[in-house]
Design a protein around this motif. Structure first.
Motif, PDB file in Angstrom:
ATOM      1  N   LEU A  70       0.833  -1.199   0.000  1.00  0.00           N
ATOM      2  CA  LEU A  70       0.000   0.000   0.000  1.00  0.00           C
ATOM      3  C   LEU A  70       0.875   1.259   0.000  1.00  0.00           C
ATOM      4  O   LEU A  70       2.032   1.219   0.444  1.00  0.00           O
ATOM      5  N   PRO A  71       0.309   2.371  -0.461  1.00  0.00           N
ATOM      6  CA  PRO A  71       1.043   3.645  -0.358  1.00  0.00           C
ATOM      7  C   PRO A  71       1.342   3.960   1.114  1.00  0.00           C
ATOM      8  O   PRO A  71       0.641   3.500   2.022  1.00  0.00           O
ATOM      9  N   MET A  72       2.371   4.743   1.345  1.00  0.00           N
ATOM     10  CA  MET A  72       2.871   5.031   2.689  1.00  0.00           C
ATOM     11  C   MET A  72       1.761   5.510   3.635  1.00  0.00           C
ATOM     12  O   MET A  72       1.685   5.041   4.770  1.00  0.00           O
ATOM     13  N   GLU A  73       0.933   6.389   3.199  1.00  0.00           N
ATOM     14  CA  GLU A  73      -0.124   6.940   4.069  1.00  0.00           C
ATOM     15  C   GLU A  73      -1.091   5.843   4.525  1.00  0.00           C
ATOM     16  O   GLU A  73      -1.463   5.772   5.695  1.00  0.00           O
ATOM     17  N   GLN A  74      -1.476   4.973   3.608  1.00  0.00           N
ATOM     18  CA  GLN A  74      -2.393   3.879   3.959  1.00  0.00           C
ATOM     19  C   GLN A  74      -1.699   2.856   4.868  1.00  0.00           C
ATOM     20  O   GLN A  74      -2.333   2.280   5.746  1.00  0.00           O
ATOM     21  N   ARG A  75      -0.400   2.644   4.652  1.00  0.00           N
ATOM     22  CA  ARG A  75       0.347   1.722   5.524  1.00  0.00           C
ATOM     23  C   ARG A  75       0.374   2.249   6.949  1.00  0.00           C
ATOM     24  O   ARG A  75       0.224   1.490   7.902  1.00  0.00           O
ATOM     25  N   LEU A 140      -7.263 -20.240  14.947  1.00  0.00           N
ATOM     26  CA  LEU A 140      -8.079 -20.277  13.727  1.00  0.00           C
ATOM     27  C   LEU A 140      -9.265 -19.322  13.822  1.00  0.00           C
ATOM     28  O   LEU A 140      -9.572 -18.600  12.871  1.00  0.00           O
ATOM     29  N   GLN A 141      -9.903 -19.316  14.974  1.00  0.00           N
ATOM     30  CA  GLN A 141     -11.053 -18.426  15.171  1.00  0.00           C
ATOM     31  C   GLN A 141     -10.624 -16.960  15.094  1.00  0.00           C
ATOM     32  O   GLN A 141     -11.257 -16.148  14.434  1.00  0.00           O
ATOM     33  N   LYS A 142      -9.520 -16.641  15.751  1.00  0.00           N
ATOM     34  CA  LYS A 142      -9.007 -15.270  15.743  1.00  0.00           C
ATOM     35  C   LYS A 142      -8.587 -14.854  14.332  1.00  0.00           C
ATOM     36  O   LYS A 142      -8.876 -13.728  13.898  1.00  0.00           O
ATOM     37  N   ALA A 143      -7.941 -15.747  13.604  1.00  0.00           N
ATOM     38  CA  ALA A 143      -7.524 -15.434  12.238  1.00  0.00           C
ATOM     39  C   ALA A 143      -8.735 -15.173  11.357  1.00  0.00           C
ATOM     40  O   ALA A 143      -8.757 -14.207  10.585  1.00  0.00           O
ATOM     41  N   ASP A 144      -9.742 -16.014  11.481  1.00  0.00           N
ATOM     42  CA  ASP A 144     -10.961 -15.849  10.684  1.00  0.00           C
ATOM     43  C   ASP A 144     -11.623 -14.509  10.985  1.00  0.00           C
ATOM     44  O   ASP A 144     -12.002 -13.783  10.060  1.00  0.00           O
ATOM     45  N   SER A 145     -11.710 -14.182  12.236  1.00  0.00           N
ATOM     46  CA  SER A 145     -12.318 -12.917  12.645  1.00  0.00           C
ATOM     47  C   SER A 145     -11.509 -11.727  12.147  1.00  0.00           C
ATOM     48  O   SER A 145     -12.063 -10.759  11.619  1.00  0.00           O
ATOM     49  N   LEU A 146     -10.207 -11.800  12.269  1.00  0.00           N
ATOM     50  CA  LEU A 146      -9.323 -10.707  11.867  1.00  0.00           C
ATOM     51  C   LEU A 146      -9.331 -10.498  10.360  1.00  0.00           C
ATOM     52  O   LEU A 146      -9.324  -9.358   9.882  1.00  0.00           O
ATOM     53  N   LEU A 147      -9.358 -11.579   9.610  1.00  0.00           N
ATOM     54  CA  LEU A 147      -9.331 -11.454   8.152  1.00  0.00           C
ATOM     55  C   LEU A 147     -10.628 -10.863   7.593  1.00  0.00           C
ATOM     56  O   LEU A 147     -10.627 -10.337   6.480  1.00  0.00           O
ATOM     57  N   LYS A 148     -11.697 -10.943   8.357  1.00  0.00           N
ATOM     58  CA  LYS A 148     -12.970 -10.339   7.924  1.00  0.00           C
ATOM     59  C   LYS A 148     -12.976  -8.827   8.123  1.00  0.00           C
ATOM     60  O   LYS A 148     -13.759  -8.124   7.500  1.00  0.00           O
ATOM     61  N   GLN A 149     -12.082  -8.329   8.972  1.00  0.00           N
ATOM     62  CA  GLN A 149     -11.975  -6.889   9.212  1.00  0.00           C
ATOM     63  C   GLN A 149     -11.247  -6.228   8.046  1.00  0.00           C
ATOM     64  O   GLN A 149     -10.446  -6.828   7.376  1.00  0.00           O
ATOM     65  N   LYS A 150     -11.543  -4.990   7.877  1.00  0.00           N
ATOM     66  CA  LYS A 150     -10.807  -4.175   6.878  1.00  0.00           C
ATOM     67  C   LYS A 150      -9.908  -3.220   7.641  1.00  0.00           C
ATOM     68  O   LYS A 150     -10.310  -2.643   8.649  1.00  0.00           O
ATOM     69  N   PRO A 151      -8.697  -3.016   7.177  1.00  0.00           N
ATOM     70  CA  PRO A 151      -7.763  -2.117   7.863  1.00  0.00           C
ATOM     71  C   PRO A 151      -8.237  -0.675   7.858  1.00  0.00           C
ATOM     72  O   PRO A 151      -8.987  -0.237   7.058  1.00  0.00           O
TER      73      PRO A 151
END
Length: 151
Positions: A70-75, A140-151
């Motif tokens: 991602l561009p620096m600002e988004q990172r 696994l549960q935490k990964a699934d939950s985290l991957l559904k989030q958007k940064p």
């Protein structure tokens, strides 16, 4: 072939019926056998999650790699999310490592000549494999939950 099968079944029945152990010995063996079954069931539960664990690691790593592009600002705005991804990747790797280590260290024949020691060993292994499974399932549960989030 039928004769061989009949002989094998007959031999099995003969051995089973002529068990000369004392009732207390048989009970101890029965308890140890039941405990061994529980340990192996825990192992099977964990093994059934291994492919999901590896898949989750790949997805989390992909998300981390995507953030770095991602561009620096988004990172900068996604720093907290990246830290969470790094943390869950470590947890997933640990769960995988824990299962591998448990399998390497588990001795099916431990104290096979001493039922009391065998029972204690299997009790401790049941606790260990339960902890491994908990690490796997929670990561696994935490990964699934985290991957559904958007940064």
């Amino acid at each position: 072939m039928k004769k061989l099968l009949g002989f094998a079944i007959g031999t099995f029945l003969f051995i089973a019926c002529n068990n000369s152990g004392s009732p207390k010995e048989n009970e101890a063996k029965s308890n140890a056998d039941s405990l061994m079954n529980e340990v192996m069931e825990g192992h099977n539960v964990g093994m059934s999650k291994m492919s999901k664990l590896n898949e989750a690691q790949k997805k989390v790593q992909h998300a981390i790699d995507s953030l770095s592009k991602l561009p620096m600002e988004q990172r900068k705005n996604s720093t907290a999310y990246k830290m969470q991804l790094d943390s869950i990747l470590d947890r997933l790797k640990y769960a995988n490592y824990a299962m591998d280590r448990w399998m390497e260290e588990f001795n099916m024949d431990s104290a096979s000549n001493n039922e009391e020691m065998r029972f204690k060993y299997l009790e401790s292994e049941k606790i260990k494999i339960a902890k491994v499974n908990e690490a796997m399932l929670s990561s696994l549960q935490k990964a699934d939950s985290l991957l559904k989030q958007k940064p």
